[in-house]
Each structure stands twice: as structure tokens, then as C-alpha cells.
Design a protein around this motif. Structure first.
Motif, PDB file in Angstrom:
ATOM      1  N   LEU A   1     -11.760   5.416  -6.314  1.00 30.32           N
ATOM      2  CA  LEU A   1     -10.420   5.124  -5.804  1.00 30.32           C
ATOM      3  C   LEU A   1      -9.428   6.184  -6.273  1.00 30.32           C
ATOM      4  O   LEU A   1      -9.576   6.737  -7.363  1.00 30.32           O
ATOM      5  CB  LEU A   1      -9.958   3.740  -6.289  1.00 30.32           C
ATOM      6  N   PRO A   2      -8.387   6.422  -5.490  1.00 34.24           N
ATOM      7  CA  PRO A   2      -7.344   7.364  -5.917  1.00 34.24           C
ATOM      8  C   PRO A   2      -6.431   6.705  -6.956  1.00 34.24           C
ATOM      9  O   PRO A   2      -5.282   6.360  -6.682  1.00 34.24           O
ATOM     10  CB  PRO A   2      -6.610   7.688  -4.615  1.00 34.24           C
ATOM     11  N   LEU A   3      -6.966   6.495  -8.138  1.00 38.80           N
ATOM     12  CA  LEU A   3      -6.278   5.740  -9.180  1.00 38.80           C
ATOM     13  C   LEU A   3      -6.505   6.413 -10.524  1.00 38.80           C
ATOM     14  O   LEU A   3      -7.589   6.316 -11.094  1.00 38.80           O
ATOM     15  CB  LEU A   3      -6.827   4.299  -9.199  1.00 38.80           C
TER      16      LEU A   3
ATOM     17  N   GLY B   1       0.784  -1.222   0.000  1.00 39.44           N
ATOM     18  CA  GLY B   1       0.000   0.000   0.000  1.00 39.44           C
ATOM     19  C   GLY B   1       0.820   1.278   0.000  1.00 39.44           C
ATOM     20  O   GLY B   1       0.290   2.359  -0.261  1.00 39.44           O
TER      21      GLY B   1
ATOM     22  N   GLN C   1       2.851   2.933  -5.551  1.00 36.85           N
ATOM     23  CA  GLN C   1       1.823   3.104  -6.575  1.00 36.85           C
ATOM     24  C   GLN C   1       2.180   2.432  -7.893  1.00 36.85           C
ATOM     25  O   GLN C   1       1.337   2.344  -8.780  1.00 36.85           O
ATOM     26  CB  GLN C   1       1.580   4.587  -6.840  1.00 36.85           C
TER      27      GLN C   1
ATOM     28  N   ASN D   1       0.419   1.242 -12.628  1.00 37.38           N
ATOM     29  CA  ASN D   1       0.153   1.939 -11.374  1.00 37.38           C
ATOM     30  C   ASN D   1      -1.127   1.339 -10.809  1.00 37.38           C
ATOM     31  O   ASN D   1      -2.001   0.894 -11.548  1.00 37.38           O
ATOM     32  CB  ASN D   1       0.094   3.456 -11.551  1.00 37.38           C
ATOM     33  N   TYR D   2      -1.230   1.304  -9.484  1.00 41.16           N
ATOM     34  CA  TYR D   2      -2.272   0.518  -8.844  1.00 41.16           C
ATOM     35  C   TYR D   2      -2.713   1.141  -7.527  1.00 41.16           C
ATOM     36  O   TYR D   2      -2.098   2.064  -7.000  1.00 41.16           O
ATOM     37  CB  TYR D   2      -1.773  -0.904  -8.586  1.00 41.16           C
ATOM     38  N   TYR D   3      -3.758   0.550  -6.986  1.00 41.79           N
ATOM     39  CA  TYR D   3      -4.255   0.854  -5.652  1.00 41.79           C
ATOM     40  C   TYR D   3      -4.505  -0.492  -4.970  1.00 41.79           C
ATOM     41  O   TYR D   3      -4.988  -1.436  -5.611  1.00 41.79           O
ATOM     42  CB  TYR D   3      -5.567   1.652  -5.737  1.00 41.79           C
ATOM     43  N   SER D   4      -4.181  -0.590  -3.683  1.00 45.09           N
ATOM     44  CA  SER D   4      -4.427  -1.856  -2.979  1.00 45.09           C
ATOM     45  C   SER D   4      -5.130  -1.603  -1.655  1.00 45.09           C
ATOM     46  O   SER D   4      -4.883  -0.598  -0.987  1.00 45.09           O
ATOM     47  CB  SER D   4      -3.113  -2.602  -2.727  1.00 45.09           C
ATOM     48  N   ASP D   5      -6.028  -2.523  -1.316  1.00 41.48           N
ATOM     49  CA  ASP D   5      -6.702  -2.540  -0.020  1.00 41.48           C
ATOM     50  C   ASP D   5      -7.507  -3.823   0.120  1.00 41.48           C
ATOM     51  O   ASP D   5      -7.802  -4.491  -0.852  1.00 41.48           O
ATOM     52  CB  ASP D   5      -7.613  -1.320   0.169  1.00 41.48           C
TER      53      ASP D   5
END
Length: 140
Positions: A103-105, A19, A22, A40-44
Motif C-alpha cells: 500500500l502507498p502508506l 480517500g 492522508q 496517516n492512513y490509506y483507505s479502500d
């Protein structure tokens, strides 16, 4: 010399490290041919989400949903690496896409990326490395 230059980390720390970045690498394989794509990615919450345009990456994910994802960091003294394995799918339902839109993506490359891909992570591992000289192969 360092006693243990490689330290395996628990899953919660692996998620924290994942996390913190990015940009990662998506590894896929189709027809026995491996491919790696920077994304680039977002994880949760046990998942990784990225956006993709139509093309090779998206086509390969449809053919073989089993993927690996890697992210790392290093300095002059050491580094760490996280590898997540799971299944990828293109988000298709309107509610999933609407949630992904929050999402912040955003794409880093100025291209249209209408497709959201979610990797449901089944296995995640992490290691921390301490750099140093190679030990003597044949100690006296």
C-alpha cells in the motif's frame, strides 16, 4: 442566509472524500477514557489501514476494538467531515502484512512502525457545510 447549510452526503461520496486525504483522527475509548490520535492512513474497499508503533494507541485498540475515525477539510466558504465507525485489528498473518506492505502508506514521523492496523468500517457518514453568519435568534 443559506436555506440548508448542512448537507448529508451518500456513502459513496463519503468514501471518495475519505480517500482524498492522508491524515485523519482515530478515536478510541478504554475504561471510559476517550483518546484521539492523528494518523496517516490509506483507505479502500470498506477499510482504513494505518501503521503504528508499540504504545498507547496500539494497546488501547487491543483492549477495545470499537473505534471511530474522522477526516475533514475546510476553506473560508465551507468544508466537509467524514466519520467512519468500525472495528480495528492488528494485521498478524504473513499474507495480510505482505499485502499491506504494497500500500502507498509510509510513516510521516521518522519512527519505526512495524504494526499495520485495519479498521473494518461498519458505518460511514459525511456532511458538507456551508459557512455563514448565525441567523437571527429572534426574527422580527
Amino acid at each position: 442566509m443559506v436555506d440548508n447549510p448542512i448537507q448529508e452526503l451518500p456513502a459513496d461520496e463519503a468514501w471518495k472524500l475519505l480517500g482524498s486525504k492522508q491524515l485523519g483522527r482515530l478515536a478510541v475509548s478504554v475504561g471510559g477514557q476517550p483518546d484521539i490520535f492523528p494518523v496517516n492512513y490509506y483507505s479502500d474497499e470498506g477499510r482504513i489501514v494505518f501503521r503504528s508503533a508499540e504504545g498507547t494507541k496500539l494497546s488501547e485498540l487491543v483492549v477495545n476494538e470499537h473505534v471511530a475515525f474522522e477526516v475533514d477539510e475546510y476553506t473560508d466558504d465551507g468544508g466537509w467531515s467524514v466519520v467512519a465507525k468500525g472495528t480495528a485489528r492488528v494485521l498478524a498473518r504473513g499474507d495480510e502484512i505482505a499485502e499491506a506492505d504494497t500500500l502507498p502508506l509510509t510513516p510521516w514521523v521518522p519512527t519505526i512502525k512495524y504494526n499495520y492496523v485495519e479498521i473494518s468500517v461498519g458505518d460511514i457518514t459525511a456532511r458538507r457545510f456551508e459557512f455563514g453568519p448565525e441567523p437571527e435568534r429572534y426574527p422580527v
